[in-house]
Design an enzyme around this catalytic site. Structure first.
Site, mmCIF file in Angstrom:
data_model
loop_
_atom_site.group_PDB
_atom_site.id
_atom_site.type_symbol
_atom_site.label_atom_id
_atom_site.label_comp_id
_atom_site.label_asym_id
_atom_site.label_seq_id
_atom_site.Cartn_x
_atom_site.Cartn_y
_atom_site.Cartn_z
ATOM 1 N N LYS A 146 0.870 -1.176 0.000
ATOM 2 C CA LYS A 146 0.000 0.000 0.000
ATOM 3 C C LYS A 146 0.907 1.226 0.000
ATOM 4 O O LYS A 146 1.688 1.435 0.939
ATOM 5 C CB LYS A 146 -0.892 -0.006 1.239
ATOM 6 N N ARG B 297 -10.797 9.810 1.719
ATOM 7 C CA ARG B 297 -10.725 10.491 3.018
ATOM 8 C C ARG B 297 -11.859 11.512 3.143
ATOM 9 O O ARG B 297 -12.322 11.778 4.261
ATOM 10 C CB ARG B 297 -9.349 11.143 3.194
ATOM 11 N N LYS C 2 1.263 9.927 5.985
ATOM 12 C CA LYS C 2 1.323 8.491 6.292
ATOM 13 C C LYS C 2 2.619 7.851 5.783
ATOM 14 O O LYS C 2 2.689 6.626 5.647
ATOM 15 C CB LYS C 2 0.078 7.806 5.712
ATOM 16 N N GLU D 202 7.628 -6.951 1.502
ATOM 17 C CA GLU D 202 6.339 -6.965 2.212
ATOM 18 C C GLU D 202 5.569 -8.255 1.899
ATOM 19 O O GLU D 202 4.936 -8.840 2.781
ATOM 20 C CB GLU D 202 5.491 -5.752 1.801
ATOM 21 N N LYS E 24 -2.027 -1.483 -3.982
ATOM 22 C CA LYS E 24 -2.920 -0.328 -3.947
ATOM 23 C C LYS E 24 -2.119 0.953 -3.994
ATOM 24 O O LYS E 24 -1.144 1.047 -3.247
ATOM 25 C CB LYS E 24 -3.704 -0.420 -2.638
ATOM 26 N N SER F 266 -10.009 5.455 -4.869
ATOM 27 C CA SER F 266 -10.938 6.572 -5.053
ATOM 28 C C SER F 266 -10.422 7.628 -6.036
ATOM 29 O O SER F 266 -11.187 8.136 -6.861
ATOM 30 C CB SER F 266 -11.232 7.221 -3.704
ATOM 31 N N TYR G 139 -14.704 0.930 -7.609
ATOM 32 C CA TYR G 139 -15.961 1.664 -7.430
ATOM 33 C C TYR G 139 -16.826 1.594 -8.692
ATOM 34 O O TYR G 139 -17.962 2.023 -8.681
ATOM 35 C CB TYR G 139 -15.671 3.123 -7.048
HETATM 36 C C1 PBG Z 1 -7.118 3.681 5.326
HETATM 37 C C2 PBG Z 1 -7.554 3.375 3.954
HETATM 38 C C3 PBG Z 1 -7.417 4.251 2.885
HETATM 39 C C4 PBG Z 1 -8.002 3.625 1.773
HETATM 40 C C5 PBG Z 1 -8.464 2.374 2.183
HETATM 41 N N1 PBG Z 1 -8.165 2.224 3.548
HETATM 42 C C6 PBG Z 1 -6.898 5.633 2.826
HETATM 43 C C7 PBG Z 1 -5.638 5.973 3.497
HETATM 44 O O1 PBG Z 1 -4.737 5.154 3.681
HETATM 45 O O2 PBG Z 1 -5.523 7.137 3.863
HETATM 46 C C8 PBG Z 1 -8.087 4.270 0.432
HETATM 47 C C9 PBG Z 1 -9.043 3.700 -0.548
HETATM 48 C C10 PBG Z 1 -9.375 4.613 -1.670
HETATM 49 O O3 PBG Z 1 -8.763 5.690 -1.846
HETATM 50 O O4 PBG Z 1 -10.288 4.270 -2.430
HETATM 51 N N2 PBG Z 1 -6.849 2.685 6.208
#
Ligand code: PBG
Length: 321
Positions: free
Chosen positions: A194, A204, A216, A232, A247, A273, A312
């Protein structure tokens, strides 16, 4: 010229005959944003067509999706600010509406696959995936919280636990907690690679979960790194993960391909997203054709080596099929 690749592209039937990758609705996972009971559904402003829904409305949505052939869902809670605290206690509170929603879906539609989200951010007053102390995200101190959250989700009937937090050692920790309580059949879909991406903004917005301070980058991966994803993946496999996730998806096709080649576990890609918002925004301006973009991006993600895709666009695609 004896060799003419165009001969294999001459008609639609021939093109279909030699097609290497196909998209199946059964390999798509549809994300659902859950609101507390009774609140009216509302559209996420940066994600046109995507709604946050209360548990009852979510059930209707699941029913519609099942009828269209979508069988897998990944759920995220939109938690009111007053239920958030520094240690994310609401995430395993017995009255938690997210846990209730999981239970309702699995009772009413046992055939549906319910995937959860494990991370502190939707429940944390700091908006981070782990416990914050003096600006630092603590790793080992976060694990027991993730363990309690995972156990509560398994008790609610979840099929697959989805740790998205990127703390070290959390897959093994969660596996031990689940096994100890007799949930050895509950699987773990690890967010293995990720990345600390700019593509999560609309998500968010949907959850109101942006970090209150800092970013993050001390736990999510550096977008510049490719071999680190293998590191990982090796850890997640050794710790007992059942699925490896990459991701975002489209900007990380090399990583999807690497994990496909180096692991025997199923690889899941999350078209996030921001990837959704980019296509929607360009299509709204008339600059790109949405349907064609959706098919091309998802097919490319599959071609790179994803077995399943969280997107989505799943419902739209199923409705067109
Ligand atoms: C947070 C989380 C995030 C997403 C899924 N779980 C956002 C982040 O790490 O800030 C993002 C998914 C998306 O953008 O569609 N645990």
């Amino acid at each position: 010229m004896r060799i003419r690749p165009r001969r294999n592209r001459r008609t639609a039937a021939i093109r279909a005959l030699v097609e290497e990758t196909s998209l199946r609705i059964s390999s798509l996972i549809y994300p659902l944003f859950i609101l507390p009971p009774k609140l009216a559904a509302d559209e996420v402003s940066s994600m046109p067509g995507i709604f946050r829904r209360n548990p009852e409305d979510t059930l209707k949505e699941v029913e519609e999706c099942l009828a269209l052939g979508i069988a897998s869902f990944i759920l995220f809670p939109a938690v009111p600010e007053e239920s958030k605290d520094p240690t994310a206690t609401y995430s395993y509170h017995p009255d938690n509406f997210y846990l209730h929603t999981i239970r309702m879906i699995k009772t009413r539609f046992p055939e549906a696959t319910v995937i959860t989200d494990v991370a502190m951010d939707p429940y944390s007053s700091d908006g981070h995936d782990g416990l914050v102390k003096e600006g630092n995200i603590l790793n080992d101190e976060t694990l027991p919280i993730l363990g309690k959250m995972s156990l509560a989700q398994a008790e609610a009937g979840a099929d697959i636990i989805g740790p998205s937090d990127m703390m070290d050692g959390r897959v093994g920790y969660i596996r031990d907690v689940l096994d100890e309580k007799g949930y050895e059949e509950v699987a773990i879909m690890s967010y293995t690679a990720k990345y600390a991406s700019a593509c999560y903004g609309p998500f968010r917005d949907a959850l109101d979960s942006a970090p209150k301070a800092g970013d993050k980058k001390t736990y999510q991966m550096n977008p510049a790194n490719r071999r680190e994803a293998l590191r990982e993946a090796l850890l997640d496999e050794a710790e007992g993960a059942d699925y490896l996730m990459v991701k975002p998806a489209l900007p990380y096709l090399d990583v999807i391909s690497d994990l496909n080649m180096s692991s025997t576990l199923p690889v899941v890609a999350y078209q996030v997203s921001g990837e959704y918002a980019m296509i929607k925004a360009a299509a709204a301006k008339g600059w790109l054709l949405e349907e064609a973009m959706v098919k091309e991006t998802l097919t490319s993600i599959k071609r790179a080596g994803a077995d399943a895709i969280i997107t989505y666009f799943a419902k739209d695609l199923a409705a067109q099929a």
